[in-house]
Design a protein around this motif. Sequence first.
Motif, PDB file in Angstrom:
ATOM      1  N   GLU A 188     -70.190   4.830 -64.059  1.00  0.00           N
ATOM      2  CA  GLU A 188     -70.144   3.433 -64.463  1.00  0.00           C
ATOM      3  C   GLU A 188     -69.696   2.158 -63.486  1.00  0.00           C
ATOM      4  OE1 GLU A 188     -71.319   2.098 -67.398  1.00  0.00           O
ATOM      5  OE2 GLU A 188     -72.058   4.305 -68.097  1.00  0.00           O
ATOM      6  N   ALA A 189     -68.459   2.882 -62.699  1.00  0.00           N
ATOM      7  CA  ALA A 189     -67.993   2.061 -61.580  1.00  0.00           C
ATOM      8  C   ALA A 189     -68.869   1.698 -60.461  1.00  0.00           C
ATOM      9  CB  ALA A 189     -66.801   2.721 -61.000  1.00  0.00           C
ATOM     10  N   LEU A 190     -69.789   2.699 -60.110  1.00  0.00           N
ATOM     11  CA  LEU A 190     -70.957   2.426 -59.139  1.00  0.00           C
ATOM     12  C   LEU A 190     -71.834   1.571 -59.494  1.00  0.00           C
ATOM     13  CD1 LEU A 190     -71.572   6.061 -58.075  1.00  0.00           C
ATOM     14  CD2 LEU A 190     -70.338   4.263 -56.941  1.00  0.00           C
ATOM     15  N   LEU A 191     -72.164   1.542 -60.942  1.00  0.00           N
ATOM     16  CA  LEU A 191     -73.389   0.722 -61.587  1.00  0.00           C
ATOM     17  C   LEU A 191     -72.762  -0.691 -61.523  1.00  0.00           C
ATOM     18  CD1 LEU A 191     -74.627   2.557 -64.442  1.00  0.00           C
ATOM     19  CD2 LEU A 191     -75.918   1.785 -62.532  1.00  0.00           C
ATOM     20  N   LYS A 192     -71.351  -1.054 -61.744  1.00  0.00           N
ATOM     21  CA  LYS A 192     -70.921  -2.145 -61.940  1.00  0.00           C
ATOM     22  C   LYS A 192     -70.586  -2.987 -60.575  1.00  0.00           C
ATOM     23  CE  LYS A 192     -67.126  -4.551 -64.441  1.00  0.00           C
ATOM     24  NZ  LYS A 192     -65.849  -4.833 -65.228  1.00  0.00           N
ATOM     25  N   HIS A 193     -70.123  -2.133 -59.607  1.00  0.00           N
ATOM     26  CA  HIS A 193     -69.612  -2.617 -58.463  1.00  0.00           C
ATOM     27  C   HIS A 193     -70.288  -2.759 -57.135  1.00  0.00           C
ATOM     28  CE1 HIS A 193     -65.971  -3.931 -60.639  1.00  0.00           C
ATOM     29  NE2 HIS A 193     -65.829  -2.890 -61.113  1.00  0.00           N
ATOM     30  N   VAL A 194     -71.154  -1.413 -57.142  1.00  0.00           N
ATOM     31  CA  VAL A 194     -71.746  -0.927 -56.039  1.00  0.00           C
ATOM     32  C   VAL A 194     -73.439  -1.022 -55.950  1.00  0.00           C
ATOM     33  CG1 VAL A 194     -71.768   0.902 -54.280  1.00  0.00           C
ATOM     34  CG2 VAL A 194     -69.902   0.492 -55.480  1.00  0.00           C
ATOM     35  N   ILE A 195     -74.017  -0.312 -56.659  1.00  0.00           N
ATOM     36  CA  ILE A 195     -75.365  -0.235 -56.805  1.00  0.00           C
ATOM     37  C   ILE A 195     -76.072  -1.561 -56.978  1.00  0.00           C
ATOM     38  CG2 ILE A 195     -77.316   0.891 -57.994  1.00  0.00           C
ATOM     39  CD1 ILE A 195     -75.675   3.163 -58.355  1.00  0.00           C
ATOM     40  N   GLY A 196     -77.016  -1.985 -56.409  1.00  0.00           N
ATOM     41  CA  GLY A 196     -77.724  -3.333 -56.375  1.00  0.00           C
ATOM     42  C   GLY A 196     -76.922  -4.576 -55.654  1.00  0.00           C
ATOM     43  N   THR A 197     -75.897  -4.233 -54.822  1.00  0.00           N
ATOM     44  CA  THR A 197     -75.061  -5.338 -53.995  1.00  0.00           C
ATOM     45  C   THR A 197     -75.746  -5.488 -52.688  1.00  0.00           C
ATOM     46  OG1 THR A 197     -73.558  -3.737 -53.332  1.00  0.00           O
ATOM     47  CG2 THR A 197     -72.918  -4.898 -55.304  1.00  0.00           C
ATOM     48  N   VAL A 198     -76.485  -4.558 -52.307  1.00  0.00           N
ATOM     49  CA  VAL A 198     -77.203  -4.710 -50.873  1.00  0.00           C
ATOM     50  C   VAL A 198     -78.735  -4.548 -50.743  1.00  0.00           C
ATOM     51  CG1 VAL A 198     -77.285  -3.765 -48.481  1.00  0.00           C
ATOM     52  CG2 VAL A 198     -74.943  -3.892 -49.658  1.00  0.00           C
ATOM     53  N   GLU A 199     -79.295  -5.456 -50.476  1.00  0.00           N
ATOM     54  CA  GLU A 199     -80.735  -5.621 -50.248  1.00  0.00           C
ATOM     55  C   GLU A 199     -81.417  -4.968 -49.063  1.00  0.00           C
ATOM     56  OE1 GLU A 199     -83.084  -5.996 -52.716  1.00  0.00           O
ATOM     57  OE2 GLU A 199     -81.826  -6.691 -54.115  1.00  0.00           O
ATOM     58  N   PRO A 200     -81.852  -3.552 -49.251  1.00  0.00           N
ATOM     59  CA  PRO A 200     -82.375  -2.800 -47.753  1.00  0.00           C
ATOM     60  C   PRO A 200     -83.599  -3.841 -47.264  1.00  0.00           C
ATOM     61  CG  PRO A 200     -83.185  -1.682 -49.749  1.00  0.00           C
ATOM     62  CD  PRO A 200     -82.296  -3.001 -50.265  1.00  0.00           C
ATOM     63  N   ASP A 201     -83.586  -3.521 -45.794  1.00  0.00           N
ATOM     64  CA  ASP A 201     -84.834  -4.378 -45.323  1.00  0.00           C
ATOM     65  C   ASP A 201     -85.984  -3.132 -44.889  1.00  0.00           C
ATOM     66  OD1 ASP A 201     -83.826  -2.966 -43.262  1.00  0.00           O
ATOM     67  OD2 ASP A 201     -83.224  -4.682 -42.203  1.00  0.00           O
ATOM     68  N   ASP A 202     -85.825  -2.051 -45.380  1.00  0.00           N
ATOM     69  CA  ASP A 202     -86.659  -0.954 -45.166  1.00  0.00           C
ATOM     70  C   ASP A 202     -87.498  -0.166 -46.400  1.00  0.00           C
ATOM     71  OD1 ASP A 202     -84.372   0.213 -45.630  1.00  0.00           O
ATOM     72  OD2 ASP A 202     -84.369   1.573 -44.135  1.00  0.00           O
TER      73      ASP A 202
END
Length: 496
Positions: free
Chosen positions: A177-191
Amino acid sequence: MSSLSTKIQDVFNEPACEENRGKDAKARKKGCSKPLTPGAAAGGCAFDGAKIVLQPITDVAHLIHAPLACEGNSWDNRGAASYGPTLWRTSFTTDLTELDVVMGHGERKLFKAIREIKEAYGPPAIFVYPTCVTALIGDDIEAVCKRAAEKFGLPVVPVNAPGFVGSKNLGNKLAGEALLKHVIGTVEPDDAGPYDINILGEFNLSGEFWLVKPLLDRLGIRVRACIPGDARYLDIASAHRARAAMMVCSTALINLARKMEQRWDIPFFEGSFYGITDTSEALRQISQLLVKKGADPEILGRTEALIAEEEAIAWKKLAAYRPRLEGKRVLLNTGGVKSWSVVHALKEIGIEIVGTSVKKSTVEDKERIKQILKDDNHIFEQMAARELYAMLSECKADIMLSGGRTQFIALKAKTPWLDINQERQHPYAGYDGMVELVRQIDLAIHNPIWRQVREPAPWDCQPTVREELPSTKSETATLHVVQEFAGTTADDFGEC
């Protein structure tokens, strides 16, 4: 604490769990794990479970906001392997004292610790873990982390899983849940590409995933994020752009897989890399999911060609062990995904399973075991140490595969034992891992030490002497002993 209670209830109400869906509303609120007993380890607390899931993220600083005793040995966390960054092996703690608790210095000390870590190590992120003490005194971890993130310009992630809220398995899910709320989706990859996948619930124990990743590389499949084994923060932050996912340990992170599918349309399946058949099936399902998400269908043919090549090599290597192991009896005292995946793997080479535990296994895990063994009598929920010892001492199994907690039962019963849990020293995943597992079983069973330890001790083998020896300790008596034994042969001694 109200937000934490909401998160816990959300985890208990997991709709992706078939067993949970079959319960009524009242039973669902209680969750699946038994409540913790005060003063008992109970297999780990929620804090321990959260740390297990997140600590293998190697370039992150893991800060424990608690008294010193709450931090354990970071270097020996579950045997997870990594290369590159070693920051995750460093223990960070705010080291709260009684005075800090009484005077309310906890939040100030936490903020200062975050600043010191940022200045000394410059990590891409800092994960903060409250424990029982700091949660009970009411330190606002989320507010401090938010303020620190704004002040120092880096992600500071609160992992709200204090030990008293529940079991280790609950902590696994709260970490997700912590990863979902604060980490995953916070950076957009360019590759981002059509062959990107996530592997969830894979801890890379003893470097196991490193035996599987080369297979995916040969297929042109990129692992955007392996959570958590040997992971990097930016990989997890951009994991929402993967096209498919494989769930290795559903009891730990099923909530993470389901919510990523809901939010970012990332389909997932539960599979295993233990055993030849299961490894091949996992590769097939990964390719099939990618094709459904738009990948070129030609990957299906390449996958079958790779499977055929690797299976042929593995079976050729295993052929040397089959005559030595076929018909050998194995007692498997583990749980979770290994309760069925290892069973399937061992039966492939003719090893007989005399029993397997289903502790920590899901309903799906238990159904798979029933399909493999075709007999419920070999399945047990939990076997007491006395029952395990009786089974082994009566020679009902040739070897026991389990974790370190029960190794001494096997040793006391003078039975070969092999570590199959997280403390193991050898990787058993993939085609090469299956060959290694069989090799280790063969070495353990046929080790000559077991024949020696089962023989009576030398002092239990009394010689048969033709004349009674003198009871005096004089030189004459000593000479008489030497003369007496000088003329004896093997026939003069009794048998052991």
